[in-house]
Design a protein around this motif. Sequence first.
Motif, short mmCIF file in Angstrom:
data_model
loop_
_atom_site.label_atom_id
_atom_site.label_comp_id
_atom_site.label_asym_id
_atom_site.label_seq_id
_atom_site.Cartn_x
_atom_site.Cartn_y
_atom_site.Cartn_z
N GLN A 44 0.82 -1.20 0.00
CA GLN A 44 0.00 0.00 0.00
C GLN A 44 0.87 1.26 0.00
N PRO A 45 0.36 2.36 -0.58
CA PRO A 45 1.14 3.61 -0.59
C PRO A 45 1.39 4.15 0.82
N MET A 46 2.60 4.66 1.02
CA MET A 46 2.95 5.31 2.29
C MET A 46 2.47 6.76 2.26
N GLU A 47 2.22 7.31 3.42
CA GLU A 47 1.90 8.73 3.54
C GLU A 47 3.17 9.56 3.34
N SER A 48 3.01 10.80 2.96
CA SER A 48 4.17 11.66 2.68
C SER A 48 5.02 11.95 3.90
N VAL A 49 4.50 11.77 5.11
CA VAL A 49 5.29 11.97 6.32
C VAL A 49 6.54 11.08 6.30
N PHE A 50 6.47 9.93 5.59
CA PHE A 50 7.58 8.98 5.54
C PHE A 50 8.50 9.24 4.35
N ALA A 51 8.21 10.29 3.57
CA ALA A 51 9.05 10.68 2.43
C ALA A 51 10.16 11.60 2.90
N HIS A 52 11.18 11.71 2.09
CA HIS A 52 12.33 12.56 2.40
C HIS A 52 11.94 14.04 2.35
N ASP A 53 12.58 14.85 3.16
CA ASP A 53 12.25 16.27 3.17
C ASP A 53 12.58 16.97 1.84
N SER A 54 13.45 16.39 1.03
CA SER A 54 13.77 16.98 -0.27
C SER A 54 12.60 16.93 -1.24
N VAL A 55 11.60 16.10 -0.96
CA VAL A 55 10.41 16.01 -1.80
C VAL A 55 9.15 16.41 -1.02
N GLY A 56 9.34 17.17 0.05
CA GLY A 56 8.20 17.69 0.81
C GLY A 56 7.72 16.80 1.93
N GLY A 57 8.43 15.72 2.22
CA GLY A 57 8.04 14.85 3.33
C GLY A 57 8.64 15.30 4.64
N ASP A 58 8.38 14.53 5.68
CA ASP A 58 8.88 14.85 7.01
C ASP A 58 10.08 14.00 7.42
N ASN A 59 10.46 13.04 6.55
CA ASN A 59 11.63 12.20 6.80
C ASN A 59 11.51 11.43 8.13
N VAL A 60 10.33 10.92 8.40
CA VAL A 60 10.02 10.19 9.63
C VAL A 60 9.96 8.70 9.32
N SER A 61 10.66 7.89 10.11
CA SER A 61 10.58 6.44 9.94
C SER A 61 9.26 5.93 10.53
N PRO A 62 8.68 4.88 9.90
CA PRO A 62 7.42 4.35 10.43
C PRO A 62 7.63 3.50 11.68
N GLN A 63 6.58 3.36 12.45
CA GLN A 63 6.57 2.47 13.61
C GLN A 63 6.64 1.03 13.09
N LEU A 64 7.44 0.19 13.75
CA LEU A 64 7.57 -1.22 13.39
C LEU A 64 7.52 -2.09 14.64
N THR A 65 6.87 -3.24 14.55
CA THR A 65 6.81 -4.22 15.64
C THR A 65 7.04 -5.60 15.04
N TRP A 66 7.83 -6.44 15.70
CA TRP A 66 8.08 -7.78 15.19
C TRP A 66 7.97 -8.83 16.30
N SER A 67 7.60 -10.05 15.86
CA SER A 67 7.41 -11.16 16.80
C SER A 67 7.55 -12.48 16.05
N GLY A 68 7.69 -13.56 16.81
CA GLY A 68 7.74 -14.89 16.22
C GLY A 68 9.09 -15.24 15.62
N PHE A 69 10.14 -14.54 15.98
CA PHE A 69 11.48 -14.81 15.48
C PHE A 69 12.05 -16.03 16.20
N PRO A 70 13.09 -16.67 15.65
CA PRO A 70 13.65 -17.87 16.27
C PRO A 70 14.19 -17.62 17.67
N ALA A 71 14.09 -18.63 18.51
CA ALA A 71 14.57 -18.53 19.90
C ALA A 71 16.07 -18.28 19.97
N GLU A 72 16.81 -18.69 18.95
CA GLU A 72 18.27 -18.52 18.94
C GLU A 72 18.70 -17.10 18.59
N THR A 73 17.75 -16.22 18.28
CA THR A 73 18.07 -14.84 17.89
C THR A 73 18.83 -14.14 19.01
#
Length: 177
Positions: free
Chosen positions: A32-61
Amino acid sequence: MTLERPMAPDPYDLLPAVPSFELTSEDVRDGQPMESVFAHDSVGGDNVSPQLTWSGFPAETRSFVVTCFDPDAPTGSGFWHWVLANVPVQVTQLPRNAGSEASAGAVSVRNDYGALGYGGAAPPPGDRPHRYVFAVHAVDVDELPVTAESSPAYVGFNLAFHTLARATLRPTYQITD
């Protein structure tokens, strides 16, 4: 003007297969398309990284590496937007705008803009939608031998030998005329 060229392969289709785990975001959705807040400021965005959450990775991690890569950049080698290495294993989420600096002992590697941290989407105006591959790599060592001066390619080389599993999200971004 749309650049006429074939679509680049997904970067992880070119590497040995590894198991996957769950990666979700309150901010971006796969395909899906990202909002412009996640675009670089050189193209009018805010250069903000999105929130990320992860789970279910191997126990040996033992640690994680978080990356964002645009395989569709017209460079012949794609474009690295974010490389955050040596994220401690107890960290299983990054809040919005976590890419502004390294945290929790992690190492932020220079992106292809030449800056540390997250550099937002900035495809050429009028080009087709670009894929931004956000990946969390579950790693079998506490720390990869990388520094802030390491290249994203060097981090990727080390990941080839230490990735236990990988989770990805592939939102898109396009600048229309």
